[in-house]
Write a protein that holds these residues in place. Structure first.
Motif, PDB file in Angstrom:
ATOM      1  N   SER A  97       0.844  -1.204   0.000  1.00  0.00           N
ATOM      2  CA  SER A  97       0.000   0.000   0.000  1.00  0.00           C
ATOM      3  C   SER A  97       0.871   1.243   0.000  1.00  0.00           C
ATOM      4  O   SER A  97       0.523   2.249  -0.650  1.00  0.00           O
ATOM      5  CB  SER A  97      -0.964  -0.007   1.200  1.00  0.00           C
ATOM      6  N   LEU A  98       2.000   1.104   0.656  1.00  0.00           N
ATOM      7  CA  LEU A  98       2.951   2.222   0.636  1.00  0.00           C
ATOM      8  C   LEU A  98       3.414   2.497  -0.778  1.00  0.00           C
ATOM      9  O   LEU A  98       3.364   3.656  -1.258  1.00  0.00           O
ATOM     10  CB  LEU A  98       4.154   1.888   1.535  1.00  0.00           C
ATOM     11  N   SER A  99       3.842   1.479  -1.424  1.00  0.00           N
ATOM     12  CA  SER A  99       4.304   1.649  -2.797  1.00  0.00           C
ATOM     13  C   SER A  99       3.159   1.991  -3.719  1.00  0.00           C
ATOM     14  O   SER A  99       3.323   2.766  -4.688  1.00  0.00           O
ATOM     15  CB  SER A  99       5.070   0.396  -3.289  1.00  0.00           C
ATOM     16  N   ALA A 100       1.951   1.483  -3.380  1.00  0.00           N
ATOM     17  CA  ALA A 100       0.799   1.815  -4.199  1.00  0.00           C
ATOM     18  C   ALA A 100       0.516   3.297  -4.098  1.00  0.00           C
ATOM     19  O   ALA A 100       0.221   3.980  -5.119  1.00  0.00           O
ATOM     20  CB  ALA A 100      -0.441   1.009  -3.747  1.00  0.00           C
ATOM     21  N   ALA A 101       0.652   3.747  -2.822  1.00  0.00           N
ATOM     22  CA  ALA A 101       0.402   5.182  -2.615  1.00  0.00           C
ATOM     23  C   ALA A 101       1.367   6.026  -3.427  1.00  0.00           C
ATOM     24  O   ALA A 101       0.961   6.993  -4.114  1.00  0.00           O
ATOM     25  CB  ALA A 101       0.513   5.525  -1.119  1.00  0.00           C
ATOM     26  N   VAL A 102       2.622   5.605  -3.341  1.00  0.00           N
ATOM     27  CA  VAL A 102       3.635   6.319  -4.127  1.00  0.00           C
ATOM     28  C   VAL A 102       3.332   6.257  -5.606  1.00  0.00           C
ATOM     29  O   VAL A 102       3.370   7.286  -6.342  1.00  0.00           O
ATOM     30  CB  VAL A 102       5.034   5.732  -3.855  1.00  0.00           C
ATOM     31  N   GLU A 103       2.988   5.084  -6.033  1.00  0.00           N
ATOM     32  CA  GLU A 103       2.692   4.856  -7.430  1.00  0.00           C
ATOM     33  C   GLU A 103       1.523   5.693  -7.856  1.00  0.00           C
ATOM     34  O   GLU A 103       1.511   6.335  -8.929  1.00  0.00           O
ATOM     35  CB  GLU A 103       2.367   3.381  -7.619  1.00  0.00           C
ATOM     36  N   GLY A 104       0.467   5.669  -6.980  1.00  0.00           N
ATOM     37  CA  GLY A 104      -0.730   6.408  -7.274  1.00  0.00           C
ATOM     38  C   GLY A 104      -0.445   7.901  -7.451  1.00  0.00           C
ATOM     39  O   GLY A 104      -0.912   8.550  -8.418  1.00  0.00           O
ATOM     40  N   GLN A 105       0.356   8.289  -6.477  1.00  0.00           N
ATOM     41  CA  GLN A 105       0.684   9.714  -6.536  1.00  0.00           C
ATOM     42  C   GLN A 105       1.412  10.073  -7.819  1.00  0.00           C
ATOM     43  O   GLN A 105       1.134  11.085  -8.463  1.00  0.00           O
ATOM     44  CB  GLN A 105       1.536  10.097  -5.309  1.00  0.00           C
ATOM     45  N   THR A 106       2.319   9.216  -8.171  1.00  0.00           N
ATOM     46  CA  THR A 106       3.081   9.418  -9.393  1.00  0.00           C
ATOM     47  C   THR A 106       2.167   9.433 -10.601  1.00  0.00           C
ATOM     48  O   THR A 106       2.264  10.331 -11.482  1.00  0.00           O
ATOM     49  CB  THR A 106       4.123   8.314  -9.575  1.00  0.00           C
ATOM     50  N   ALA A 107       1.260   8.487 -10.599  1.00  0.00           N
ATOM     51  CA  ALA A 107       0.316   8.405 -11.719  1.00  0.00           C
ATOM     52  C   ALA A 107      -0.512   9.674 -11.795  1.00  0.00           C
ATOM     53  O   ALA A 107      -0.764  10.216 -12.892  1.00  0.00           O
ATOM     54  CB  ALA A 107      -0.599   7.184 -11.538  1.00  0.00           C
ATOM     55  N   LEU A 108      -0.867  10.029 -10.581  1.00  0.00           N
ATOM     56  CA  LEU A 108      -1.675  11.255 -10.530  1.00  0.00           C
ATOM     57  C   LEU A 108      -0.911  12.455 -11.046  1.00  0.00           C
ATOM     58  O   LEU A 108      -1.459  13.268 -11.808  1.00  0.00           O
ATOM     59  CB  LEU A 108      -2.124  11.503  -9.075  1.00  0.00           C
ATOM     60  N   GLU A 109       0.270  12.555 -10.661  1.00  0.00           N
ATOM     61  CA  GLU A 109       1.146  13.635 -11.131  1.00  0.00           C
ATOM     62  C   GLU A 109       1.176  13.677 -12.641  1.00  0.00           C
ATOM     63  O   GLU A 109       1.188  14.757 -13.258  1.00  0.00           O
ATOM     64  CB  GLU A 109       2.584  13.474 -10.588  1.00  0.00           C
ATOM     65  N   SER A 110       1.203  12.516 -13.219  1.00  0.00           N
ATOM     66  CA  SER A 110       1.326  12.433 -14.668  1.00  0.00           C
ATOM     67  C   SER A 110       0.060  12.824 -15.406  1.00  0.00           C
ATOM     68  O   SER A 110       0.082  13.016 -16.633  1.00  0.00           O
ATOM     69  CB  SER A 110       1.733  11.006 -15.068  1.00  0.00           C
TER      70      SER A 110
END
Lengths: 135, 728
Positions: free
Chosen positions: B64-77
């Motif tokens: 979930s930690l990495s998902a959060a990071v990933e999500g955020q990154t995706a969101l950024e994009s």
């Protein structure tokens, strides 16, 4: 007279030889003498004719009577002497047998016969011999 | 002896008495150890559970930690994405977030209530502390802390995730709006949308960051609590182990003590009792009884022991009784013995007197024996000396052919060693094949008479044997042995032979002159007329010579006979030897001339004293010597010399004749021996063989000697007559 028969007296004792020489001569024989065995054989070699009778003493020096007999037996010439008479004083039976075996015709002990008897015995032997040989 | 088996009483064997211990031990072992193991297992499984569950939990938290990071990154994009179709989906992230928090809650529930409980299954709810079951987690604080802290955090995380999600959705919405607007009217509205997106994204980012911080915190706290609880479990486990060890040790001590005590009680005590009973018995207490009433094998043993003791004591008592009886008997016997002894002593005293008398007698007898033995020894010595002095060989033999006695003469005769032990058999063998001694002995003993055997030849000797059995003089006539005599009759035989020869020669000699005398006399008688002077003279001379010869022979015989009998009388007086020799020479000259021999009388320079002897006999000796010299010489000559030496006058006659061989030199002066070699081939000597023998005897009778000084075969001989001179 016919030729005298030759008699050969072999005797070493001069007394005896003298005596027998006399008696044979007196009895009309021709006498030859020898005083021991060696001389006897030597004389026989040269004698011609050979004696008819031999009066042989046994006890003699150099060669005794028996030895002479033996020598004569083995000799062609001497074998022919017709009458050999031993005239001795040895009275033993064996001596007589020995002598007769070696070819003696008679064996006379001197002391048993006087001289005349000795001559008679010799004549007897000669007659016997003539008789044997003529028949 | 029987063993009392305690089957009447209740029998409770030792193995049953010790049973409680086996059982309690087993129980102890099973319980304690079992429970401990059980507890250990439980702790272990709890620990495992924690591990089982924590790993996925932590993993999901990480996710979930990495998902959060990933999500955020995706969101950024998103701001950069122009294609609406390429706009990422946020829902996935939503799923991931909720899953992980749920999982965490489940994990927490597992920690608190155990994984198998219903509470675990209904994990999402706050529950009461009172419903907790302490699962070996000592540290409540941990749980407490964990519970409170962690649920707070998860709540916050959920909030933040929700925040993110909302803003993310907003952002996306606005971006979509933007994109949509972009085509038609990309003005302020689109810019507003873009701005709103951006703002939403920024907000979302804040939330994400917050969420992540909290998530990280949660993860670390979770790891911490896991670690703590694991450690707590470990400690519990350690403690459980420690407890186990302690219990085991205590238990073992108790068990050992228990065992020792019970063994002591049930086994050793009775055994000691028994041992002491045995010792007592061993010391001699025959009525030892041991009482063991344990109703088990030891009681059986005790009873057996008691029984044995009883039997032994009974047996011993019996033995003692017997011994007593025997001793009584022996005592009785002793008494008898004592009486006998007394009687004997009395007897002995009588005996003593007798003994003394006997001793005296014995002494006498001994003395007699000694004397007798001495006499016997002397006799024996005399006998032995006699036997040994015999010139006959003497053997005394036993019946078994061993030799009991032999004398010196026999030893010499057989030529053996004096010490050699011999049997008659040995002697028989020695004597060779010509004479079987053993056989002769046998024949003689069978015949039981004395046997004489002549004509035995042994070792160049003539022997005569006499064998005589030795019989006892009593009626039994037992043979105890036999005697053999061996006589050397060689000399006698020689003498006999010589005598035979002599008689032959002598007879011959006698007959010759006798015949000559008789013959010549006969001839003279028969032929007197025929004979001439010469012949007659010759014959008479022959008779004369023969007579003389006869007289000589007869005289020789007579002389010898008389000499041997010692009947000759010597008329000894001083003799002028010179004159005598001259006379003899004169008489013999003719003979030597006949034989062509020289005859010389050599006189010595010194004056020769007169001899003291019988005239006739001296003349006889000289004639004999001279006669021999002439007879045995064929050539050369004879020399007579007269010499003087210390006490004697020597007449020496030397010839150049045949000589005498060494062997015959020793025979010269013997009776009947001729000086010639062989008997048949004899010289014309009219000798009887007695000449030298008689001369020697005569000379010796007159105190003189005759010797053959020297003689060499073929060269000649020298004889010497020595006569004692007149003592001035």
């Amino acid at each position: 007279m016919a030729k005298e028969i030759k008699v050969f007296i072999v005797e070493d004792d001069s007394l005896m030889s003298d005596m027998y020489k006399n008696i044979f001569e007196l009895s009309g024989y021709e006498v030859e003498m020898a005083s021991d065995g060696i001389e006897a054989l030597e004389k026989l070699e040269k004698m011609d004719p050979l004696p008819v009778v031999m009066m042989l003493d046994i006890m003699m020096p150099k060669l005794n009577g028996l030895e002479v007999l033996e020598k004569m037996k083995n000799n062609e010439k001497f074998k022919k002497i017709p009458v050999v008479i031993c005239l001795t004083n040895l009275a033993g039976k064996e001596d007589a047998e020995k002598a007769l075996a070696l070819g003696a015709v008679k064996y006379l002990v001197k002391s048993e016969y006087n001289p005349k008897e000795v001559v008679a015995k010799a004549k007897e032997a000669i007659d016997e011999y003539l008789e044997k040989n003529s028949s | 002896m029987t063993i009392n088996s305690p089957q009447n009483k209740s029998f409770f064997g030792i193995q049953w008495k010790l049973a409680p211990f086996y059982i309690s031990l087993t129980f102890f072992v099973i319980c304690i150890v079992g429970t401990q193991i059980f507890e250990l297992n439980r702790i272990r499984s709890s620990a495992d559970n924690i591990t089982k569950t924590n790993v996925p939990v932590v993993r999901s938290l990480q996710e979930s930690l990495s998902a959060a990071v990933e999500g955020q990154t995706a969101l950024e994009s998103v701001l950069d994405i122009d294609d609406p179709k390429k706009i990422p989906d946020v829902s996935g992230y939503v799923r991931v977030f909720s899953e992980s928090t749920d999982r965490f809650n489940m994990f927490m529930a597992a920690l608190m209530w155990g994984s198998e409980t219903d509470a675990f299954k209904n994990s999402s709810g706050g529950k009461n502390y009172d419903q907790w079951i302490k699962l070996g987690l000592r540290d409540e604080l941990v749980v407490d802390g964990v519970m409170k802290g962690d649920s707070q955090i998860t709540g916050e995380i959920n909030l933040y995730y929700t925040g993110f999600v909302n803003n993310a959705e907003d952002a996306i919405k606005h971006r979509l709006n933007f994109l949509n607007l972009k085509k038609e009217n990309r003005n302020i509205a689109s810019e507003q949308e873009k701005q709103k997106s951006k703002i939403s994204i920024d907000k979302a980012r804040e939330f994400t960051e917050l969420a992540n911080i909290k998530m990280r915190e949660l993860i670390s706290r979770t790891n911490d609590s896991i670690e703590k609880s694991t450690r707590a479990l470990d400690e519990t486990e350690q403690e459980a182990r420690r407890r186990l060890v302690l219990i085991s040790v205590i238990g073992s001590i108790f068990f050992s003590l228990g065992t020792i005590l019970s063994v002591r009680q049930f086994i050793l005590n009775p055994l000691y009792k028994l041992v002491s009973a045995v010792e007592e018995f061993g010391k001699g207490k025959l009525d030892t009884v041991t009482h063991i009433n344990t109703n088990d094998e030891l009681e059986t043993l005790a009873n057996a022991f008691n029984g044995m003791v009883k039997s032994i004591s009974q047996y011993t008592i019996g033995l003692e009784a017997k011994i007593k009886d025997r001793t009584q008997e022996l005592d009785k016997k002793l008494v008898d013995l004592e009486e006998t002894k007394k009687a004997m002593i009395n007897l002995l005293e009588d005996d003593k007197i007798l003994e003394e008398k006997l001793a005296v007698q014995m002494k006498n007898v001994e003395q007699q024996v000694v004397e007798r033995t001495k006499e016997l020894n002397e006799e024996k010595a005399r006998l032995l000396a006699s036997i040994n002095s015999l010139s006959l060989g003497f053997i005394i033999a036993n019946v078994d052919d061993t030799i009991f006695l032999k004398n010196h003469a026999l030893v010499d005769l057989l030529g053996i060693n004096e010490d050699k032990e011999l049997t008659v058999g040995d002697v028989s063998k020695m004597m060779g094949e010509s004479f079987d001694l053993k056989d002769q002995v046998k024949k003689c003993l069978e015949g039981e008479r004395v046997c004489e055997i002549n004509e035995i030849f042994f070792n160049k000797k003539s022997l005569r044997a006499i064998i005589a059995p030795i019989l006892l003089a009593d009626e039994s006539k037992n043979k105890i042995g036999y005697v053999i005599l061996l006589e050397d009759i060689t000399e006698r035989k020689v003498t006999e032979r010589s005598r035979e020869e002599f008689f032959a020669v002598a007879s011959h000699e006698l007959r010759t002159p006798l015949t000559a005398i008789r013959g010549n006399a006969d001839m003279m008688l028969d032929y007197w007329a025929k004979l001439d002077e010469e012949k007659k003279k010759n014959m008479i001379h022959n008779i004369h010579t023969a007579s003389k010869s006869l007289i000589g022979i007869v005289n020789d015989f007579l002389d010898m006979s008389r000499l041997e009998q010692g009947k000759i009388v010597f008329d000894s007086k001083p003799i002028d030897l010179v004159r005598m020799i001259n006379q003899v020479v004169q008489e013999t000259e003719q003979l030597t001339k006949n034989k062509k021999l020289s005859l010389e009388f050599k006189l010595s320079d010194k004056a020769v004293p007169e001899a003291f002897a019988d005239v006739e006999r001296t003349r006889q000796i000289i004639n004999n010597l001279l006669g021999n010299a002439i007879n045995y010489t064929e050539k050369g000559g004879i020399t007579i010399s007269l010499q003087a030496r210390e006490g004697f006058a020597d007449v020496i006659i030397e010839d150049t004749g045949k000589g005498v061989s060494k062997e015959n030199q020793s025979l010269l002066f013997r009776k009947f021996q001729q000086a010639g070699e062989k008997i048949l081939t004899r010289d014309s000597s009219k000798g009887t063989g007695l000449g030298l023998y008689i001369s020697k005897l005569l000379a010796e009778e007159m105190g003189g000697t005759i010797e053959l000084v020297k003689s060499d075969l073929g060269e000649g001989s020298t004889f010497r007559l020595s006569l004692p001179v007149v003592v001035a």
